[in-house]
Design a protein around this motif. Structure first.
Motif, PDB file in Angstrom:
ATOM      1  N   ALA A   1       0.832  -1.208   0.000  1.00 50.99           N
ATOM      2  CA  ALA A   1       0.000   0.000   0.000  1.00 50.99           C
ATOM      3  C   ALA A   1       0.869   1.261   0.000  1.00 50.99           C
ATOM      4  O   ALA A   1       0.588   2.221  -0.725  1.00 50.99           O
ATOM      5  N   ILE A   2       1.938   1.243   0.781  1.00 43.14           N
ATOM      6  CA  ILE A   2       2.861   2.385   0.828  1.00 43.14           C
ATOM      7  C   ILE A   2       3.506   2.582  -0.540  1.00 43.14           C
ATOM      8  O   ILE A   2       3.631   3.695  -1.035  1.00 43.14           O
ATOM      9  N   LEU A   3       3.908   1.483  -1.161  1.00 45.41           N
ATOM     10  CA  LEU A   3       4.535   1.562  -2.485  1.00 45.41           C
ATOM     11  C   LEU A   3       3.578   2.133  -3.525  1.00 45.41           C
ATOM     12  O   LEU A   3       3.958   2.973  -4.339  1.00 45.41           O
ATOM     13  N   ILE A   4       2.350   1.671  -3.506  1.00 45.80           N
ATOM     14  CA  ILE A   4       1.368   2.133  -4.484  1.00 45.80           C
ATOM     15  C   ILE A   4       1.083   3.615  -4.294  1.00 45.80           C
ATOM     16  O   ILE A   4       1.017   4.369  -5.257  1.00 45.80           O
ATOM     17  N   CYS A   5       0.969   4.050  -3.059  1.00 44.82           N
ATOM     18  CA  CYS A   5       0.761   5.479  -2.785  1.00 44.82           C
ATOM     19  C   CYS A   5       1.961   6.284  -3.264  1.00 44.82           C
ATOM     20  O   CYS A   5       1.821   7.348  -3.838  1.00 44.82           O
TER      21      CYS A   5
ATOM     22  N   GLY B   1       6.914  10.216 -10.329  1.00 45.72           N
ATOM     23  CA  GLY B   1       6.798  10.174 -11.778  1.00 45.72           C
ATOM     24  C   GLY B   1       6.992   8.758 -12.299  1.00 45.72           C
ATOM     25  O   GLY B   1       7.581   7.907 -11.646  1.00 45.72           O
ATOM     26  N   THR B   2       6.439   8.504 -13.468  1.00 46.40           N
ATOM     27  CA  THR B   2       6.632   7.217 -14.110  1.00 46.40           C
ATOM     28  C   THR B   2       7.353   7.452 -15.433  1.00 46.40           C
ATOM     29  O   THR B   2       7.340   8.560 -15.974  1.00 46.40           O
ATOM     30  N   PHE B   3       7.962   6.400 -15.955  1.00 48.29           N
ATOM     31  CA  PHE B   3       8.697   6.490 -17.204  1.00 48.29           C
ATOM     32  C   PHE B   3       8.229   5.405 -18.150  1.00 48.29           C
ATOM     33  O   PHE B   3       7.883   4.304 -17.724  1.00 48.29           O
ATOM     34  N   GLN B   4       8.238   5.717 -19.425  1.00 50.83           N
ATOM     35  CA  GLN B   4       7.923   4.715 -20.443  1.00 50.83           C
ATOM     36  C   GLN B   4       8.970   3.612 -20.344  1.00 50.83           C
ATOM     37  O   GLN B   4      10.144   3.884 -20.078  1.00 50.83           O
TER      38      GLN B   4
ATOM     39  N   GLY C   1       7.222   2.748 -12.561  1.00 48.91           N
ATOM     40  CA  GLY C   1       7.091   3.735 -11.490  1.00 48.91           C
ATOM     41  C   GLY C   1       8.193   3.594 -10.470  1.00 48.91           C
ATOM     42  O   GLY C   1       9.347   3.328 -10.809  1.00 48.91           O
ATOM     43  N   ALA C   2       7.851   3.710  -9.234  1.00 48.81           N
ATOM     44  CA  ALA C   2       8.811   3.699  -8.129  1.00 48.81           C
ATOM     45  C   ALA C   2       9.528   2.358  -8.015  1.00 48.81           C
ATOM     46  O   ALA C   2       8.931   1.300  -8.197  1.00 48.81           O
ATOM     47  N   ILE C   3      10.821   2.434  -7.720  1.00 49.08           N
ATOM     48  CA  ILE C   3      11.621   1.239  -7.455  1.00 49.08           C
ATOM     49  C   ILE C   3      11.839   1.190  -5.950  1.00 49.08           C
ATOM     50  O   ILE C   3      12.438   2.091  -5.371  1.00 49.08           O
ATOM     51  N   PHE C   4      11.311   0.155  -5.323  1.00 47.87           N
ATOM     52  CA  PHE C   4      11.468  -0.036  -3.881  1.00 47.87           C
ATOM     53  C   PHE C   4      12.707  -0.896  -3.672  1.00 47.87           C
ATOM     54  O   PHE C   4      12.849  -1.959  -4.260  1.00 47.87           O
TER      55      PHE C   4
ATOM     56  N   THR D   1      14.834  -7.193   0.094  1.00 44.28           N
ATOM     57  CA  THR D   1      13.900  -7.328  -1.025  1.00 44.28           C
ATOM     58  C   THR D   1      13.881  -6.072  -1.876  1.00 44.28           C
ATOM     59  O   THR D   1      14.435  -5.048  -1.495  1.00 44.28           O
ATOM     60  N   SER D   2      13.249  -6.195  -2.979  1.00 43.73           N
ATOM     61  CA  SER D   2      13.147  -5.100  -3.927  1.00 43.73           C
ATOM     62  C   SER D   2      11.859  -5.313  -4.711  1.00 43.73           C
ATOM     63  O   SER D   2      11.357  -6.431  -4.793  1.00 43.73           O
ATOM     64  N   SER D   3      11.326  -4.270  -5.279  1.00 46.61           N
ATOM     65  CA  SER D   3      10.178  -4.403  -6.169  1.00 46.61           C
ATOM     66  C   SER D   3      10.074  -3.143  -7.010  1.00 46.61           C
ATOM     67  O   SER D   3      10.713  -2.132  -6.722  1.00 46.61           O
ATOM     68  N   VAL D   4       9.290  -3.238  -8.063  1.00 46.84           N
ATOM     69  CA  VAL D   4       9.078  -2.083  -8.928  1.00 46.84           C
ATOM     70  C   VAL D   4       7.586  -2.001  -9.239  1.00 46.84           C
ATOM     71  O   VAL D   4       6.908  -3.014  -9.343  1.00 46.84           O
ATOM     72  N   ILE D   5       7.114  -0.785  -9.372  1.00 45.57           N
ATOM     73  CA  ILE D   5       5.728  -0.563  -9.758  1.00 45.57           C
ATOM     74  C   ILE D   5       5.677  -0.535 -11.284  1.00 45.57           C
ATOM     75  O   ILE D   5       6.411   0.215 -11.926  1.00 45.57           O
ATOM     76  N   PHE D   6       4.829  -1.372 -11.858  1.00 51.68           N
ATOM     77  CA  PHE D   6       4.667  -1.449 -13.306  1.00 51.68           C
ATOM     78  C   PHE D   6       3.202  -1.195 -13.638  1.00 51.68           C
ATOM     79  O   PHE D   6       2.312  -1.803 -13.046  1.00 51.68           O
ATOM     80  N   ILE D   7       2.968  -0.288 -14.578  1.00 47.03           N
ATOM     81  CA  ILE D   7       1.611   0.017 -15.032  1.00 47.03           C
ATOM     82  C   ILE D   7       1.534  -0.399 -16.491  1.00 47.03           C
ATOM     83  O   ILE D   7       2.229   0.181 -17.337  1.00 47.03           O
ATOM     84  N   ASN D   8       0.740  -1.420 -16.787  1.00 44.81           N
ATOM     85  CA  ASN D   8       0.689  -1.920 -18.172  1.00 44.81           C
ATOM     86  C   ASN D   8      -0.056  -0.934 -19.073  1.00 44.81           C
ATOM     87  O   ASN D   8      -0.565   0.098 -18.611  1.00 44.81           O
ATOM     88  N   ASP D   9      -0.124  -1.247 -20.358  1.00 47.33           N
ATOM     89  CA  ASP D   9      -0.744  -0.350 -21.345  1.00 47.33           C
ATOM     90  C   ASP D   9      -2.238  -0.152 -21.120  1.00 47.33           C
ATOM     91  O   ASP D   9      -2.830   0.777 -21.664  1.00 47.33           O
ATOM     92  N   PHE D  10      -2.866  -1.022 -20.325  1.00 47.76           N
ATOM     93  CA  PHE D  10      -4.294  -0.885 -20.020  1.00 47.76           C
ATOM     94  C   PHE D  10      -4.533  -0.094 -18.733  1.00 47.76           C
ATOM     95  O   PHE D  10      -5.665   0.093 -18.325  1.00 47.76           O
ATOM     96  N   GLY D  11      -3.452   0.322 -18.070  1.00 46.83           N
ATOM     97  CA  GLY D  11      -3.570   1.111 -16.853  1.00 46.83           C
ATOM     98  C   GLY D  11      -3.615   0.307 -15.567  1.00 46.83           C
ATOM     99  O   GLY D  11      -3.793   0.867 -14.486  1.00 46.83           O
ATOM    100  N   THR D  12      -3.412  -0.999 -15.651  1.00 50.05           N
ATOM    101  CA  THR D  12      -3.427  -1.843 -14.457  1.00 50.05           C
ATOM    102  C   THR D  12      -2.068  -1.749 -13.754  1.00 50.05           C
ATOM    103  O   THR D  12      -1.027  -1.888 -14.384  1.00 50.05           O
ATOM    104  N   LEU D  13      -2.117  -1.537 -12.456  1.00 47.36           N
ATOM    105  CA  LEU D  13      -0.912  -1.344 -11.662  1.00 47.36           C
ATOM    106  C   LEU D  13      -0.483  -2.654 -11.000  1.00 47.36           C
ATOM    107  O   LEU D  13      -1.324  -3.357 -10.432  1.00 47.36           O
TER     108      LEU D  13
END
Length: 195
Positions: A10-14, A20-23, A39-42, A47-59
């Motif tokens: 939840a913190i990551l998504i917020c 900012g996000t990048f193509q 998006g954000a790289i945690f 551990t590590s994770s990255v926020i990815f938003i696909n072409d349909f807008g799903t996070l």
């Protein structure tokens, strides 16, 4: 533990929504590209994770074990991050130099620390200068300023003893890491051909 993990997501998504996000695109385990926005790289100790938003807008919150890596397109430049397993877990590491004998990676420039205090979780973010090397497809090995001289000497002394003797001297310090890795690749390849 599940509650803690859910709160971290939840913190990551917020954070991703405000950052900012990048193509870019994800590179799947079988080499396919999934286009979208990165998006954000945690990045934390284990551990590590990255926020990815696909072409349909799903996070999505993507763990490094699930993909080979991802690419960000920023200022007409491609920045590549690969998924790497290390002793304490997984991380997305930026590729700085991809040599035949040794590869050089950089951890994300911000590290996140989560502390549990009673029923509250406190999130702290601080700048890091953390580099990782990988020799001949072994696990990645973390280097930092304080232990660079000792650790790097130990890593290269078998394949490049002349280089190991120079580590710590002018031109062969932590700030010269890229140059040192490039020289290791030349020396190690030369040593292989001389056998």
């Amino acid at each position: 533990m599940k509650r803690l993990y859910t709160l971290v997501i939840a913190i990551l998504i917020c954070g991703a929504a405000s950052a900012g996000t990048f193509q870019g695109y994800l590179i799947t385990k079988n080499g396919h590209r999934l286009t979208g926005r990165i998006g954000a790289i945690f990045y934390a100790e284990r551990t590590s994770s990255v926020i990815f938003i696909n072409d349909f807008g799903t996070l999505y919150d993507i763990h490094p074990a699930l993909v080979r890596g991802f690419v960000i397109e920023k200022d007409n430049q491609k920045i590549v991050y690969l998924s790497k397993m290390h002793r304490r877990g997984w991380a997305f590491l930026r590729v700085l130099y991809h040599g035949e004998q040794m590869k050089l990676y950089q951890a994300p420039e911000e590290k996140t620390v989560l502390q549990l205090s009673g029923n509250l979780i406190q999130q702290s973010t601080f700048k890091t200068e953390e580099y990782w090397v990988e020799i001949a497809d072994r696990q990645v090995y973390r280097l930092n300023k304080l232990s660079f001289k000792r650790k790097f000497r130990r890593l290269v002394e078998n394949n490049a003893p002349e280089l190991a003797a120079k580590i710590g001297k002018k031109g062969y310090q932590f700030k010269d890491l890229l140059k040192v890795v490039e020289e290791y690749n030349k020396t190690a390849i030369a040593n292989v051909w001389s056998l």
